[in-house]
Design a protein around this motif. Structure first.
Motif, PDB file in Angstrom:
ATOM      1  N   PRO A 184      47.519  16.567 -93.874  1.00  0.00           N
ATOM      2  CA  PRO A 184      48.583  17.537 -94.080  1.00  0.00           C
ATOM      3  C   PRO A 184      49.609  17.596 -92.962  1.00  0.00           C
ATOM      4  CG  PRO A 184      46.476  18.490 -94.626  1.00  0.00           C
ATOM      5  CD  PRO A 184      46.192  17.135 -94.058  1.00  0.00           C
ATOM      6  N   ILE A 185      49.228  17.323 -91.723  1.00  0.00           N
ATOM      7  CA  ILE A 185      50.213  17.564 -90.663  1.00  0.00           C
ATOM      8  C   ILE A 185      50.323  16.443 -89.647  1.00  0.00           C
ATOM      9  CG2 ILE A 185      50.176  20.076 -90.789  1.00  0.00           C
ATOM     10  CD1 ILE A 185      48.225  20.055 -88.448  1.00  0.00           C
ATOM     11  N   ALA A 186      49.667  15.297 -89.865  1.00  0.00           N
ATOM     12  CA  ALA A 186      49.690  14.253 -88.821  1.00  0.00           C
ATOM     13  C   ALA A 186      51.106  13.784 -88.543  1.00  0.00           C
ATOM     14  CB  ALA A 186      48.827  13.071 -89.219  1.00  0.00           C
ATOM     15  N   ILE A 222      46.720   6.242 -85.984  1.00  0.00           N
ATOM     16  CA  ILE A 222      46.491   7.197 -87.083  1.00  0.00           C
ATOM     17  C   ILE A 222      45.282   8.083 -86.754  1.00  0.00           C
ATOM     18  CG2 ILE A 222      45.811   7.434 -89.519  1.00  0.00           C
ATOM     19  CD1 ILE A 222      47.372   4.813 -90.064  1.00  0.00           C
ATOM     20  N   LEU A 223      44.219   7.450 -86.270  1.00  0.00           N
ATOM     21  CA  LEU A 223      43.014   8.218 -85.967  1.00  0.00           C
ATOM     22  C   LEU A 223      43.290   9.257 -84.870  1.00  0.00           C
ATOM     23  CD1 LEU A 223      39.441   7.122 -86.023  1.00  0.00           C
ATOM     24  CD2 LEU A 223      40.207   8.048 -83.869  1.00  0.00           C
ATOM     25  N   ARG A 224      44.012   8.839 -83.843  1.00  0.00           N
ATOM     26  CA  ARG A 224      44.334   9.796 -82.772  1.00  0.00           C
ATOM     27  C   ARG A 224      45.238  10.912 -83.287  1.00  0.00           C
ATOM     28  NH1 ARG A 224      43.201   8.216 -77.416  1.00  0.00           N
ATOM     29  NH2 ARG A 224      42.504   6.067 -77.219  1.00  0.00           N
ATOM     30  N   ASP A 225      46.211  10.574 -84.145  1.00  0.00           N
ATOM     31  CA  ASP A 225      47.091  11.599 -84.726  1.00  0.00           C
ATOM     32  C   ASP A 225      46.283  12.608 -85.532  1.00  0.00           C
ATOM     33  OD1 ASP A 225      49.398  10.579 -83.687  1.00  0.00           O
ATOM     34  OD2 ASP A 225      50.092   9.640 -85.547  1.00  0.00           O
ATOM     35  N   GLU A 226      45.308  12.087 -86.272  1.00  0.00           N
ATOM     36  CA  GLU A 226      44.478  12.994 -87.070  1.00  0.00           C
ATOM     37  C   GLU A 226      43.686  13.926 -86.162  1.00  0.00           C
ATOM     38  OE1 GLU A 226      44.094  10.106 -90.965  1.00  0.00           O
ATOM     39  OE2 GLU A 226      42.274  10.607 -89.863  1.00  0.00           O
ATOM     40  N   HIS A 227      43.185  13.391 -85.066  1.00  0.00           N
ATOM     41  CA  HIS A 227      42.467  14.249 -84.114  1.00  0.00           C
ATOM     42  C   HIS A 227      43.391  15.343 -83.572  1.00  0.00           C
ATOM     43  CE1 HIS A 227      39.033  11.202 -83.051  1.00  0.00           C
ATOM     44  NE2 HIS A 227      38.937  11.697 -84.268  1.00  0.00           N
ATOM     45  N   ARG A 228      44.658  14.988 -83.296  1.00  0.00           N
ATOM     46  CA  ARG A 228      45.604  16.008 -82.791  1.00  0.00           C
ATOM     47  C   ARG A 228      45.814  17.110 -83.837  1.00  0.00           C
ATOM     48  NH1 ARG A 228      45.115  12.516 -79.276  1.00  0.00           N
ATOM     49  NH2 ARG A 228      43.281  13.786 -79.103  1.00  0.00           N
ATOM     50  N   SER A 229      45.920  16.709 -85.105  1.00  0.00           N
ATOM     51  CA  SER A 229      46.131  17.684 -86.174  1.00  0.00           C
ATOM     52  C   SER A 229      44.936  18.634 -86.295  1.00  0.00           C
ATOM     53  CB  SER A 229      46.311  16.982 -87.525  1.00  0.00           C
ATOM     54  OG  SER A 229      47.387  16.090 -87.460  1.00  0.00           O
ATOM     55  N   ILE A 230      43.746  18.040 -86.261  1.00  0.00           N
ATOM     56  CA  ILE A 230      42.531  18.855 -86.363  1.00  0.00           C
ATOM     57  C   ILE A 230      42.466  19.814 -85.170  1.00  0.00           C
ATOM     58  CG2 ILE A 230      39.994  18.774 -86.363  1.00  0.00           C
ATOM     59  CD1 ILE A 230      40.326  15.896 -87.667  1.00  0.00           C
ATOM     60  N   SER A 231      42.806  19.313 -83.981  1.00  0.00           N
ATOM     61  CA  SER A 231      42.783  20.163 -82.773  1.00  0.00           C
ATOM     62  C   SER A 231      43.740  21.341 -82.914  1.00  0.00           C
ATOM     63  CB  SER A 231      43.193  19.363 -81.538  1.00  0.00           C
ATOM     64  OG  SER A 231      42.276  18.348 -81.296  1.00  0.00           O
ATOM     65  N   ALA A 232      44.936  21.087 -83.472  1.00  0.00           N
ATOM     66  CA  ALA A 232      45.930  22.159 -83.601  1.00  0.00           C
ATOM     67  C   ALA A 232      45.394  23.274 -84.490  1.00  0.00           C
ATOM     68  CB  ALA A 232      47.233  21.602 -84.179  1.00  0.00           C
ATOM     69  N   VAL A 233      44.763  22.895 -85.581  1.00  0.00           N
ATOM     70  CA  VAL A 233      44.246  23.905 -86.508  1.00  0.00           C
ATOM     71  C   VAL A 233      43.060  24.654 -85.876  1.00  0.00           C
ATOM     72  CG1 VAL A 233      43.115  24.222 -88.748  1.00  0.00           C
ATOM     73  CG2 VAL A 233      45.140  22.776 -88.569  1.00  0.00           C
ATOM     74  N   LEU A 234      42.203  23.919 -85.165  1.00  0.00           N
ATOM     75  CA  LEU A 234      41.062  24.582 -84.515  1.00  0.00           C
ATOM     76  C   LEU A 234      41.536  25.565 -83.448  1.00  0.00           C
ATOM     77  CD1 LEU A 234      38.515  21.637 -84.099  1.00  0.00           C
ATOM     78  CD2 LEU A 234      38.398  23.545 -85.713  1.00  0.00           C
TER      79      LEU A 234
END
Ligand SMILES: [Fe+2]
Ligand SMILES: [Fe+2]
Length: 195
Positions: free
Chosen positions: A162-164, A7-19
């Motif tokens: 929102p997007i994980a 979950i934590l890694r998925d959240e990092h991927r989501s944050i990266s996509a938006v950034l």
């Protein structure tokens, strides 16, 4: 892989996509002939405030970091550094919020200052996530016990990123809004035209 770690890694991927989206749009907005739709910048920065700042970082502080400190005092310097970065991130976000308002008011001036604020937040967050994934998570996997993981998993599974999980039913309104108004090829909105 532990569910909480996934979950934590998925959240990092989501944050990266938006950034990444924010940085690309900021590049586009460096051309003074292209008027950006500032609602896209505002929606993206709102996501950063709502998700990494208000939800993701506090859950790391209160569950993952707190539990790991209890099990391994050797992790203290790293955890203190990561917690200090969470505080620094809040300040960088505040500067980003100020920068987008200033850019909107001064447009077409102010593009470079806005880009500097975007890059400062994005670079900070990438380095921060890398440190968590490469240094903190292996230590957590070695030191935490089952009871810790259960508590951490319960906390992280409660996150409504929102997007994980794009397969889930909660294809959240916040991210949907970014996609619907971001200009092509980043989203479904109208391309920003050259005047
Ligand atoms: Fe963090
Ligand atoms: Fe994180």
């Amino acid at each position: 892989m532990r569910k909480a770690v996934r979950i934590l890694r998925d959240e990092h991927r989501s944050i990266s996509a938006v950034l990444q989206c924010l940085q690309q749009l900021t590049r586009l907005a460096q051309d003074p002939a292209i008027k950006p739709d500032f609602a896209v910048f505002r929606a993206t920065i709102h996501y950063i405030d709502a998700f990494p700042e208000r939800l993701h970082h506090p859950k790391e502080d209160n569950y993952l970091f707190a539990r790991l400190l209890r099990r391994s005092d050797a992790t203290r310097p790293l955890i203190e550094r990561l917690m200090a970065e969470h505080v620094a991130g809040a300040r960088l976000l505040w500067e980003l919020e100020r920068a987008v308002l200033a850019f909107e008011q001064a447009w077409p001036r102010g593009a470079q200052d806005f880009a500097a604020a975007v890059d400062a937040y994005a670079d900070f967050h990438w380095n921060h996530m890398r440190l968590e994934e490469q240094e903190l998570l292996p230590l957590a996997e070695a030191a935490l016990i089952e009871e810790d993981w259960e508590a951490i998993e319960a906390a992280f599974a409660g996150n409504q990123d929102p997007i994980a999980d794009l397969r889930g039913q909660d294809f959240d309104r916040l991210f949907t809004r970014i996609v619907s108004i971001a200009p092509a090829p980043f989203g479904l909105g109208e391309a920003w035209r050259r005047s």
